[in-house]
Design an enzyme around this catalytic site. Structure first.
Site, PDB file in Angstrom:
ATOM      1  N   TYR A  74      46.493  43.257 125.485  1.00 55.48           N
ATOM      2  CA  TYR A  74      47.849  43.360 124.596  1.00 55.48           C
ATOM      3  C   TYR A  74      47.868  43.062 123.276  1.00 55.48           C
ATOM      4  O   TYR A  74      47.605  42.018 122.637  1.00 55.48           O
ATOM      5  CB  TYR A  74      48.673  42.053 125.211  1.00 55.48           C
ATOM      6  N   GLY A 227      62.281  47.391 135.540  1.00 53.97           N
ATOM      7  CA  GLY A 227      61.985  48.536 136.905  1.00 53.97           C
ATOM      8  C   GLY A 227      61.355  49.591 136.662  1.00 53.97           C
ATOM      9  O   GLY A 227      60.321  49.455 136.113  1.00 53.97           O
TER      10      GLY A 227
END
Length: 307
Positions: A74, A227
């Site tokens: 990250y 999602g």
């Protein structure tokens, strides 16, 4: 309307990752590095953005978050999630649990590569250096898409050895199937599973979530808010069922998605990520929203109609 902005992470209850107790609402560090994670060319950001990321981390702990999910991969051209966590929070609170993941990696240009088993120790040590710790609380083995039906034994066995050596306290697996979980548990204890999961997730993932609960293993969804948009984040378009329940609670659609996810079982942990202080407060407050059985069923229909 209920107050959806001032509820503590403890409102959703706690769960144990092995012997480590965490509040069920945690924090995901991926978005602290700025922009769309892993976008072509990386995500930029100036010193002001860096200071805001540090402030978000400190505010999360002030709000009671004691479970942070991160990874050495990250990073953007200007920021590393692990380095930000170290800078913002060290010396770490005694109850803070930091979960990281290995197998994926990125080179300095940002391109992904996948570690061979003998390279996993180096990834673990990289996380230790960046976080400034002598051991890692939880390490997830994150499987590549190419291993959807393959074995994880060789890689997981290396992590099991590192756990025995004291570099890792507990192990988890990520982006996996029920078969992977059974294979991993035959090698070493597994305290958590991290998979993509949201209100519109396929029914098969719902069954896997239930299986984890029956085994006493935490299920830790990523992309619970985004999602199918995944790294891009939540979009302006939203299913009408989600919007309707949000209106009934005086909440945002993102809060309702998180609340529904937490309703799926006491073993389900949320790790929503954000670089926005206001979104952080809303995400934490979502753990206190209580949905009715009718609302839970209505939101479940989003998943069924989307399959």
């Amino acid at each position: 309307m209920s107050d959806t902005r001032t509820r503590p992470p403890t409102a959703a209850g706690t769960w144990k990752l092995g012997d480590l107790t965490v509040n069920r609402v945690g924090f995901g560090a991926m978005r602290l590095t700025g922009g769309v994670p892993f976008a072509a060319g990386g995500a930029g950001g100036g010193s002001g953005d860096r200071e805001r990321s540090l402030a978000v981390l400190r505010r999360a702990v002030e709000l009671g978050v004691n479970h942070i999910d991160t990874a050495a991969f990250y990073f953007s051209p200007t920021r590393s999630a692990n380095e930000l966590i170290n800078r913002a929070l060290a010396p770490y609170p005694d109850d803070l649990v930091i979960t990281t993941k290995v197998w994926p990696a990125r080179d300095p240009s940002g391109a992904f590569w996948w570690a061979e088993p003998e390279q996993l120790r180096g990834q673990v040590e990289e996380n230790l250096r960046q976080l400034g710790r002598d051991h890692l609380d939880v390490v997830n083995l994150r499987l590549p898409p190419s291993r959807a039906t393959g074995s994880l034994a060789e890689h997981f066995g290396v992590l099991a050895d590192l756990r025995q050596a004291g570099l890792i306290r507990h192990l988890g697996i990520s982006n996996v199937t029920s078969a992977h979980l059974a294979e991993a548990r035959s090698i070493a204890p597994v305290v958590c599973v991290q998979n993509a999961y949201s209100v519109d997730a396929p029914g098969a993932e719902q069954e896997f979530l239930r299986e984890c609960g029956e085994l006493g293993i935490a299920f830790v969804p990523f992309y619970a808010i985004a999602g199918a948009r995944r790294e891009e984040g939540a979009g302006a378009a939203e299913d009408e069922a989600v919007r309707a329940v949000a209106r009934a609670h005086g909440a945002s659609p993102a809060q309702i998605r998180l609340a529904w996810t937490l309703e799926q079982g006491p073993h389900v942990l949320a790790i929503p990520g954000t670089g926005d202080p206001d979104h952080l407060v809303e995400n934490v407050a979502a753990g206190a929203i209580r949905l009715t059985d009718e609302e839970i069923a209505r939101l479940g229909s989003v998943r069924r109609t989307g399959e």
